[in-house]
Motif scaffolding. Structure first.
Motif, PDB file in Angstrom:
ATOM      1  N   ALA A  22     -15.581  43.088  57.567  1.00 37.77           N
ATOM      2  CA  ALA A  22     -15.629  44.444  58.123  1.00 37.77           C
ATOM      3  C   ALA A  22     -14.355  45.208  57.798  1.00 37.77           C
ATOM      4  CB  ALA A  22     -15.844  44.377  59.637  1.00 37.77           C
ATOM      5  N   ALA A  23     -13.208  44.546  57.933  1.00 35.96           N
ATOM      6  CA  ALA A  23     -11.934  45.209  57.641  1.00 35.96           C
ATOM      7  C   ALA A  23     -11.870  45.648  56.184  1.00 35.96           C
ATOM      8  CB  ALA A  23     -10.777  44.271  57.971  1.00 35.96           C
ATOM      9  N   ALA A  24     -12.329  44.796  55.266  1.00 39.79           N
ATOM     10  CA  ALA A  24     -12.294  45.130  53.840  1.00 39.79           C
ATOM     11  C   ALA A  24     -13.223  46.301  53.525  1.00 39.79           C
ATOM     12  CB  ALA A  24     -12.676  43.909  53.007  1.00 39.79           C
ATOM     13  N   VAL A  25     -14.392  46.335  54.155  1.00 40.96           N
ATOM     14  CA  VAL A  25     -15.319  47.457  53.951  1.00 40.96           C
ATOM     15  C   VAL A  25     -14.703  48.749  54.483  1.00 40.96           C
ATOM     16  CG1 VAL A  25     -17.524  48.442  54.711  1.00 40.96           C
ATOM     17  CG2 VAL A  25     -17.430  46.097  53.859  1.00 40.96           C
ATOM     18  N   ARG A  71      -4.294  43.548  58.512  1.00 39.02           N
ATOM     19  CA  ARG A  71      -4.338  42.093  58.359  1.00 39.02           C
ATOM     20  C   ARG A  71      -5.281  41.682  57.233  1.00 39.02           C
ATOM     21  NH1 ARG A  71      -2.828  38.943  63.651  1.00 39.02           N
ATOM     22  NH2 ARG A  71      -1.671  40.570  64.746  1.00 39.02           N
ATOM     23  N   GLY A  72      -4.864  40.641  56.506  1.00 40.64           N
ATOM     24  CA  GLY A  72      -5.704  40.103  55.463  1.00 40.64           C
ATOM     25  C   GLY A  72      -6.644  39.044  56.007  1.00 40.64           C
ATOM     26  N   ALA A  73      -7.387  38.406  55.092  1.00 39.95           N
ATOM     27  CA  ALA A  73      -8.353  37.389  55.497  1.00 39.95           C
ATOM     28  C   ALA A  73      -7.682  36.167  56.123  1.00 39.95           C
ATOM     29  CB  ALA A  73      -9.175  36.967  54.288  1.00 39.95           C
ATOM     30  N   ASP A  74      -6.399  35.962  55.828  1.00 42.89           N
ATOM     31  CA  ASP A  74      -5.679  34.839  56.424  1.00 42.89           C
ATOM     32  C   ASP A  74      -5.143  35.167  57.814  1.00 42.89           C
ATOM     33  OD1 ASP A  74      -3.685  36.616  55.781  1.00 42.89           O
ATOM     34  OD2 ASP A  74      -2.665  35.312  54.352  1.00 42.89           O
ATOM     35  N   LEU A 190     -12.367  36.511  47.777  1.00 47.38           N
ATOM     36  CA  LEU A 190     -13.753  36.215  48.124  1.00 47.38           C
ATOM     37  C   LEU A 190     -14.276  37.213  49.151  1.00 47.38           C
ATOM     38  CD1 LEU A 190     -13.494  32.320  48.351  1.00 47.38           C
ATOM     39  CD2 LEU A 190     -14.275  33.707  46.424  1.00 47.38           C
ATOM     40  N   VAL A 191     -13.428  37.553  50.117  1.00 48.92           N
ATOM     41  CA  VAL A 191     -13.800  38.564  51.105  1.00 48.92           C
ATOM     42  C   VAL A 191     -14.041  39.908  50.426  1.00 48.92           C
ATOM     43  CG1 VAL A 191     -12.935  39.926  53.059  1.00 48.92           C
ATOM     44  CG2 VAL A 191     -12.681  37.443  53.058  1.00 48.92           C
ATOM     45  N   ASP A 192     -13.146  40.284  49.522  1.00 52.87           N
ATOM     46  CA  ASP A 192     -13.263  41.583  48.852  1.00 52.87           C
ATOM     47  C   ASP A 192     -14.496  41.648  47.962  1.00 52.87           C
ATOM     48  OD1 ASP A 192     -11.021  42.573  50.073  1.00 52.87           O
ATOM     49  OD2 ASP A 192      -9.684  42.263  48.371  1.00 52.87           O
ATOM     50  N   LEU A 208     -12.572  46.666  44.345  1.00 54.49           N
ATOM     51  CA  LEU A 208     -12.317  45.481  45.147  1.00 54.49           C
ATOM     52  C   LEU A 208     -12.497  44.178  44.379  1.00 54.49           C
ATOM     53  CD1 LEU A 208     -13.897  46.464  48.585  1.00 54.49           C
ATOM     54  CD2 LEU A 208     -11.482  46.186  48.036  1.00 54.49           C
ATOM     55  N   TYR A 209     -13.273  44.192  43.300  1.00 52.28           N
ATOM     56  CA  TYR A 209     -13.441  42.960  42.534  1.00 52.28           C
ATOM     57  C   TYR A 209     -13.659  43.281  41.061  1.00 52.28           C
ATOM     58  CZ  TYR A 209     -18.525  43.793  42.498  1.00 52.28           C
ATOM     59  OH  TYR A 209     -19.777  44.328  42.312  1.00 52.28           O
ATOM     60  N   ARG A 210     -13.469  42.279  40.226  1.00 52.16           N
ATOM     61  CA  ARG A 210     -13.678  42.440  38.787  1.00 52.16           C
ATOM     62  C   ARG A 210     -15.154  42.224  38.477  1.00 52.16           C
ATOM     63  NH1 ARG A 210      -9.848  39.095  34.954  1.00 52.16           N
ATOM     64  NH2 ARG A 210     -10.675  37.412  36.229  1.00 52.16           N
ATOM     65  N   ARG A 211     -15.757  43.180  37.823  1.00 50.25           N
ATOM     66  CA  ARG A 211     -17.191  43.128  37.550  1.00 50.25           C
ATOM     67  C   ARG A 211     -17.499  42.242  36.343  1.00 50.25           C
ATOM     68  NH1 ARG A 211     -19.763  46.766  40.659  1.00 50.25           N
ATOM     69  NH2 ARG A 211     -18.467  48.354  41.659  1.00 50.25           N
ATOM     70  N   TRP A 212     -18.700  41.701  36.345  1.00 50.58           N
ATOM     71  CA  TRP A 212     -19.172  40.881  35.237  1.00 50.58           C
ATOM     72  C   TRP A 212     -19.395  41.774  34.021  1.00 50.58           C
ATOM     73  CZ3 TRP A 212     -19.387  36.273  33.370  1.00 50.58           C
ATOM     74  CH2 TRP A 212     -20.320  35.948  32.366  1.00 50.58           C
ATOM     75  N   GLU A 213     -18.858  41.364  32.889  1.00 47.87           N
ATOM     76  CA  GLU A 213     -18.960  42.153  31.663  1.00 47.87           C
ATOM     77  C   GLU A 213     -19.652  41.394  30.535  1.00 47.87           C
ATOM     78  OE1 GLU A 213     -15.008  43.446  30.810  1.00 47.87           O
ATOM     79  OE2 GLU A 213     -15.014  44.960  32.417  1.00 47.87           O
TER      80      GLU A 213
END
Length: 227
Positions: A22-25, A71-74, A190-192, A208-213
Motif C-alpha cells: 500500500a505504501a509503495a502504491v 518507511r521501506g519494506a524492511d 519485490l514490493v515495488d 517502480l520496476y524494470r520492464r521485460w524487453e
C-alpha cells in the motif's frame, strides 16, 4: 478560468498482511501527480502497527501517513523522502456518508491494496459493511476501474469463487505475486514490482520496476571479472 476539478484515486487498505504494498502504491500515485482519497480499515490498523510499529490515528492521520510512507519494506524509518501529502484526503472507515460513498462523487477508480479474503468476500457479495467495501461497490456500479490486490495463500474454493465474481463484475484481480525477471536485489524491489503492476492496471505511469524487453538474462547483474 475555472479551477480543475479534483478527481482522485481511492486507495483502500484492508487488514491483510502487506502494508508495504500500500505504501509503495501511494508513493507511486503521488509521484505521478495523482490525487488520492485514502480509506484505512480498522483491521488494517492492527496490521500496520504490527508491520511498522505505526499506530494510525484518525485525528493525526497526516502525521502518521507521512511516517508510514517514509518507511521501506524492511520497516526502517527514513528509507524514503516524505512525499507532499497536499493531494491526499482521508476518510474514516466508519464514515458511510463520506464523499466516495456516492456515485456522484468524482473519482478515477479504486485500488484495494492489500485486499484480504474478508474484504474480497464483502465486495463480491455487496455487503458494504464499512466505507472501504461501500466505495468498492460504488466503483463497480459506476463502471469505474477497480483493482483488487489480493494477498493471501493458499486460496480456498470460496475465495476463488469470490474472485471470479469480481472479475465478472469488471474488477481487475491482481494477486500480490512478485516476479524476478526485473532483477530484484532487495525486498523493496519485490514490493515495488507488485505496486507497479497495480499502477499499470490503473494506467498510472511509474518507474517502480524494470520492464521485460524480450532479452533472456537481462535481469542478471554482469559477472564479476576474475583476477
Amino acid at each position: 478560468m475555472t479551477e480543475r476539478k479534483r478527481t482522485p484515486w481511492v486507495v483502500g487498505v484492508s487488514g491483510a498482511s502487506g502494508t508495504p504494498y500500500a505504501a509503495a502504491v501511494l508513493r507511486g500515485l503521488l509521484a505521478a501527480g495523482e490525487s488520492v482519497d485514502l480509506v484505512v480499515s480498522r483491521a488494517s490498523r492492527l496490521t500496520l502497527l504490527d508491520e511498522t510499529g505505526i499506530a494510525f490515528r484518525d485525528a493525526h492521520w497526516r502525521e502518521d501517513l507521512g511516517e508510514w510512507l517514509e518507511r521501506g519494506a524492511d520497516g526502517k524509518p527514513a528509507s524514503f523522502a516524505r512525499p507532499d501529502l497536499a493531494g491526499v484526503r482521508y476518510w474514516g472507515a466508519g464514515d458511510l456518508a463520506a464523499g466516495p460513498s456516492s456515485g456522484s462523487y468524482p473519482v478515477k477508480g479504486m485500488l484495494i491494496v492489500p485486499a484480504s479474503t474478508a474484504c474480497v468476500a464483502g465486495v463480491a457479495l455487496g455487503l458494504s459493511k464499512d466505507l472501504l467495501q461501500r466505495v468498492a461497490s460504488v466503483t463497480l456500479k459506476e463502471r469505474r476501474r477497480l483493482v483488487v490486490c489480493v494477498r493471501e495463500t493458499p486460496l480456498n474454493g470460496q475465495t476463488l469463487k469470490h474472485l471470479v465474481a469480481l472479475d465478472e463484475a469488471g474488477a481487475v484481480v491482481l494477486p500480490a505475486s512478485p516476479a524476478f525477471y526485473a532483477g530484484a536485489t532487495h525486498i523493496q524491489d519485490l514490493v515495488d514490482f507488485v505496486a507497479g503492476r497495480v499502477l499499470d492496471a490503473a494506467g498510472v505511469p511509474h518507474r517502480l520496476y524494470r520492464r521485460w524487453e524480450g532479452e533472456l538474462g537481462s535481469s542478471r547483474p554482469p559477472e564479476a571479472s576474475g583476477g
